[in-house]
Enzyme design. Structure first.
Site, PDB file in Angstrom:
ATOM      1  N   ASP A 198       1.640   1.480   9.401  1.00 37.38           N
ATOM      2  CA  ASP A 198       1.105   1.038  10.693  1.00 37.38           C
ATOM      3  C   ASP A 198       2.175   0.944  11.772  1.00 37.38           C
ATOM      4  OD1 ASP A 198      -1.325   0.812   9.458  1.00 37.38           O
ATOM      5  OD2 ASP A 198      -1.275  -1.369   9.275  1.00 37.38           O
ATOM      6  N   ARG A 238       0.835  -5.825  -5.020  1.00 36.14           N
ATOM      7  CA  ARG A 238       0.947  -6.852  -3.991  1.00 36.14           C
ATOM      8  C   ARG A 238       1.112  -8.214  -4.667  1.00 36.14           C
ATOM      9  NH1 ARG A 238      -0.643  -4.849   0.990  1.00 36.14           N
ATOM     10  NH2 ARG A 238      -1.918  -2.976   0.958  1.00 36.14           N
ATOM     11  N   GLY A 258       0.813  -1.207   0.000  1.00 37.68           N
ATOM     12  CA  GLY A 258       0.000   0.000   0.000  1.00 37.68           C
ATOM     13  C   GLY A 258       0.847   1.258   0.000  1.00 37.68           C
ATOM     14  N   TYR A 269      -7.378   6.814   2.909  1.00 33.90           N
ATOM     15  CA  TYR A 269      -6.655   7.022   1.662  1.00 33.90           C
ATOM     16  C   TYR A 269      -6.125   8.446   1.535  1.00 33.90           C
ATOM     17  CZ  TYR A 269      -8.252   2.413   0.400  1.00 33.90           C
ATOM     18  OH  TYR A 269      -8.465   1.051   0.396  1.00 33.90           O
ATOM     19  N   ILE A 270      -6.754   9.384   2.231  1.00 27.78           N
ATOM     20  CA  ILE A 270      -6.222  10.740   2.263  1.00 27.78           C
ATOM     21  C   ILE A 270      -4.871  10.746   2.975  1.00 27.78           C
ATOM     22  CG2 ILE A 270      -6.584  13.075   3.160  1.00 27.78           C
ATOM     23  CD1 ILE A 270      -9.584  12.585   2.886  1.00 27.78           C
ATOM     24  N   GLY A 272       5.306  -8.461   4.037  1.00 19.45           N
ATOM     25  CA  GLY A 272       5.201  -9.339   2.881  1.00 19.45           C
ATOM     26  C   GLY A 272       6.308  -9.080   1.872  1.00 19.45           C
TER      27      GLY A 272
END
Length: 427
Positions: free
Chosen positions: A202, A146, A80, A350-351, A173
């Site tokens: 995160d 991804r 992401g 998403y902002i 990942g």
């Protein structure tokens, strides 16, 4: 529990053999210094009579494994979006070009997909002119994706383009994929280094005290909470409900709640709660103060939501929408209580992901890129650039991806959250 010293050792392609061009302009280099993993007297006590575990300190070496003037390097971004991706790209390109004189740098498009020849995605040629102002923009110049690709296909691309150092920017990942690639390269006896740069908005990768993009994410999340507080105070029975990022770890939600200090309920994946207890506490707050602000991480309360069982291309279980779930449950509950209320639901995910990095993250990204380049030139492989006890360090990818960093309910961080919000025990 701290790992043993053997598991902190980074793989090396071979002995160094070329002088570092930085010798002409730099007076200090890393020799044999290491970064201790223990940081308190209590943690150090078991090692009073033996060497404590440590990481190899990051930084330039006097001698290199590669002759930088004769090789090509490559870089890709996966997963992401995250503030700072372009900053890292720019740092790597500028460091390779100006510090080491590497003549050819490939930017592989859309993550590992761009490294697999079968996908037909030609790499970009990266130069200082190409990356000149990308740090002022969000997202990633190279694009992202991804999912895994076939190892042999990717290695063939690296060999065909004579890439000797690959930089992989991504989360757990991506780093597991980088480790698998590095190990297969070593098995084949090839001289190609793979260096990971940890990217997780995160902040959930081990041995990185703060991942890049996290400071920006907390800053932007705080703006959303400020708006939620204004909306809540402006209505009778006003509730500001904000869903923030955090699939498995609630660091953004916790730190934004502390930075804002107007949050009354902070809900994170690591601390389960009973729905009835939360709704009862929310009712009590509304009756006492007339408004409330709720911050919830996207991965919180998943045990209360029906699971689709679906997974994304990275293998992550698709989450239920906890924000919409809570909005519905709060409405039903308060209607039954006969309370007048107004819920304003904000989802800025998403902002936040797509904005440019703030100053703190930009500086941090510059350092990560520089240290990644130093590691690759010195022949280090199957590692990521970590940050521990105030120092940048080389962390083996197997150790970095062994488990996920999360908030411990007994930690100082969570105790501060409880003190700031005043929320009761809802377990």
């Amino acid at each position: 529990m701290l790992p043993d010293s053997l598991s902190t050792q980074v793989k090396v392609l071979g002995p160094t053999r070329f002088p570092n061009p930085l010798l002409q302009i730099r007076s200090t280099f890393v020799e044999r210094d290491r970064v201790l993993l223990p940081s308190t007297l209590q943690e150090l006590e078991p090692y009073l009579h033996r060497e404590p575990p440590s990481f190899e300190m990051a930084g330039p070496r006097r001698e290199l494994f590669f002759d930088p003037s004769t090789i090509a390097c490559g870089i890709l971004t996966c997963g992401g979006l995250c503030p700072g991706l372009n900053d890292v790209l720019r740092s790597v390109v500028l460091s390779l070009t100006y510090a080491y004189g590497v003549p050819t740098i490939y930017g592989f498009r859309y993550g590992y997909a761009g490294l697999a020849a079968k996908n037909g995605l030609e790499p970009l040629s990266l130069t200082p002119a190409v990356v000149e102002d990308i740090h002022t923009k969000g997202g990633t110049l190279l694009g992202s994706s991804r999912g895994p690709q076939e190892l042999g296909d990717m290695i063939e691309t690296l060999e065909r383009l004579k890439v000797r150092v690959l930089f992989a920017v991504g989360g757990d990942g991506t780093l597991r994929g980088a480790s698998a690639l590095a190990q297969e390269i070593l098995r084949r006896g090839l001289e190609i280094a793979v260096v990971g740069i940890p990217k997780t908005i995160d902040n959930d990768i081990l041995w990185v005290e703060r991942s890049f993009g996290f400071a920006t994410a907390v800053e932007e999340a705080t703006r959303a909470l400020e708006a939620a507080h204004a909306e809540a105070r402006g209505a009778l029975g006003g509730i500001g409900l904000v869903k923030l990022m955090g699939r498995h770890s609630g660091f953004i939600t916790a730190h934004a709640s502390l930075a804002n200090s107007d949050v009354n309920f902070c809900l994170v994946p690591e601390v389960p709660f009973r729905l009835e207890a939360f709704l009862g506490a929310l009712e009590a707050r509304l009756r006492a103060r007339g408004h409330a602000v709720v911050a919830v991480a996207e991965g919180a309360a998943q045990e209360l939501l029906p699971s689709s069982g679906e997974r994304d291309a990275s293998g992550n279980l698709r989450l239920g929408d906890v924000g919409l779930f809570l909005r519905g449950e709060i409405s039903r509950y308060l209607q039954g209580c006969g309370l007048e209320f107004s819920i304003k639901y904000i989802d800025p995910s998403y902002i936040i992901r797509g904005v440019a990095a703030n100053a703190a993250d930009s500086e941090y990204c510059l350092a990560l890129g520089q240290h990644a380049v130093h590691a690759g030139m010195a022949g280090r492989t199957d590692l990521m650039i970590g940050y521990w006890n105030g120092h940048f360090a080389y962390v083996p990818l197997a150790l970095a991806t062994a488990q996920r960093k999360q908030i411990h309910p007994q930690s100082e961080l969570w105790q501060r959250v409880l003190g700031a919000t005043g929320q009761p025990d809802m377990s």
